[in-house]
Design an enzyme around this catalytic site. Structure first.
Site, PDB file in Angstrom:
ATOM      1  CE1 TYR A   1       0.298   2.065   4.161  1.00 52.59           C
ATOM      2  CE2 TYR A   1       0.660  -0.259   4.636  1.00 52.59           C
ATOM      3  CZ  TYR A   1       0.754   1.067   5.013  1.00 52.59           C
ATOM      4  OH  TYR A   1       1.298   1.410   6.214  1.00 52.59           O
ATOM      5  CB  CYS A   2       1.780   3.854  -1.669  1.00 51.77           C
ATOM      6  SG  CYS A   2       0.828   3.781  -3.217  1.00 51.77           S
ATOM      7  CB  THR A   3       0.010   8.447  -0.540  1.00 55.18           C
ATOM      8  OG1 THR A   3       1.161   8.484   0.293  1.00 55.18           O
ATOM      9  CG2 THR A   3      -0.903   9.615  -0.187  1.00 55.18           C
TER      10      THR A   3
END
Length: 339
Positions: free
Chosen positions: A197-199
């Site tokens: 996951y990331c922003t």
């Protein structure tokens, strides 16, 4: 029509402060083949500038990556214009979770080699072979499985102020370093469910493809990243498993997801998750500072910078000659700014 801004930053910020309408902060990306990024960039600049759009957009042969703010009254016209581009038709728009409408004050669109600097040179790497999307509900369900590993593909300063429960940090401040590090760190867990996951989704999508390229089997990535997850979880009444603040790359420097404060002031150690840039423009270090230390150090990262910041502007300019600005806080610099 000029295809670049010609107005000073000071005047642009003054104009933004005088606006009487609301703005919506949006991020979106799309991996797609753009044969002439320069021509696409110029056309896009004209369209968005006419709609009063501010923000930062990168265009490359591999696609587009955008963080922008749009006047609320132009939002539908913006969507129509964006969806009028074939490869952007129906694209997911990540709407900011905690938005003051002041995220950007100018429109900048740049042509880059890649929309995410990844360091990948292997010609056999294929973004078409990427992990499976997880929506908010599926993410919550899969993270309850003990055979699941949650991997944060953001930088250290992002992870520090907020992350998902039980997430693993890949300890680097560049995405190009994180990719091979993630492969090494998880080499003994290839049979587990790997969630990246990331922003907003752009980094974890590429990371999922990279993991599959290196022999991992059950790879997933969070659709729309933290932003989309939070919005959907709240809409659907799901438990929000993200704790703390979501760091964002605009003037807000963060949007609050939960009331948890999981980080500390880099100067006094008190609980704090407010990022700021050192007020000494010759430093401009990104770090976490509480209100008490901001007052004590005049919003600077150290006594040395405080002394420089107090000098007449002419002397500061003279001292800054040849100094590289825009340093980002990372682990290697942490002790150097603690008092």
């Amino acid at each position: 029509m000029a295809l670049h801004n010609r107005v000073s930053a000071t005047e642009l910020k003054e104009r933004l402060a005088l606006e009487t309408f609301k703005r919506v902060t949006i991020s979106f990306y799309q991996y797609a083949k753009i044969t002439d990024p320069k021509a696409f960039r110029d056309q896009l600049y004209t369209t968005l500038n006419n709609l009063g759009t501010f923000g930062r957009i990168y265009v490359a042969n591999e696609g587009i990556n955008a963080q922008i703010s749009v006047p609320e009254h132009n939002f539908e016209a913006f969507k129509d214009a964006l969806y009028g581009v074939d490869f952007l038709n129906g694209i997911r728009l990540n709407i900011a979770v905690d938005d003051d409408g002041k995220s950007f004050y100018v429109l900048k669109i740049k042509v880059r080699d890649k929309i995410v600097a990844d360091g990948i040179e292997d010609p056999t790497f294929d973004m078409a072979n990427r992990g499976k999307y997880l929506d908010a509900k599926s993410f919550n369900e899969l993270t309850n499985d003990p055979d699941t590993v949650i991997v944060d593909m953001r930088n250290h300063y992002e992870f520090e102020v907020g992350h998902f429960e039980n997430a693993i940090e890949v300890p680097s401040d560049t995405f190009r370093e994180q990719l091979p590090m993630a492969v090494d760190m998880l080499s003994e867990q290839k049979d587990k469910n790997i969630i990246m996951y990331c922003t907003g989704g752009i980094r974890c999508e590429k990371a999922s493809a990279y993991m599959l390229h290196h022999g991992f089997k059950n790879v997933f990535h969070l659709e729309g990243g933290i932003i989309e997850y939070t919005n959907k979880a709240k809409e659907q009444g799901l438990p929000v498993k993200f704790k703390g603040k979501n760091f964002v790359f605009d003037d807000r420097l963060g949007e609050r997801i939960s009331d948890d404060v999981i980080s500390h002031c880099h100067q006094c150690g008190e609980p704090c998750d407010a990022h700021t840039n050192c007020a000494n423009d010759g430093c401009h270090l990104l770090f976490i500072q509480c209100e008490s230390c901001a007052s004590k150090y005049d919003a600077c990262c150290s006594e040395e910078c405080k002394e420089v910041h107090a000098l007449p502007l002419e002397e500061q300019v003279e001292l800054r000659k040849g100094v590289v600005k825009g340093l980002m806080f990372n682990k290697s610099r942490r002790r150097s700014i603690q008092q």
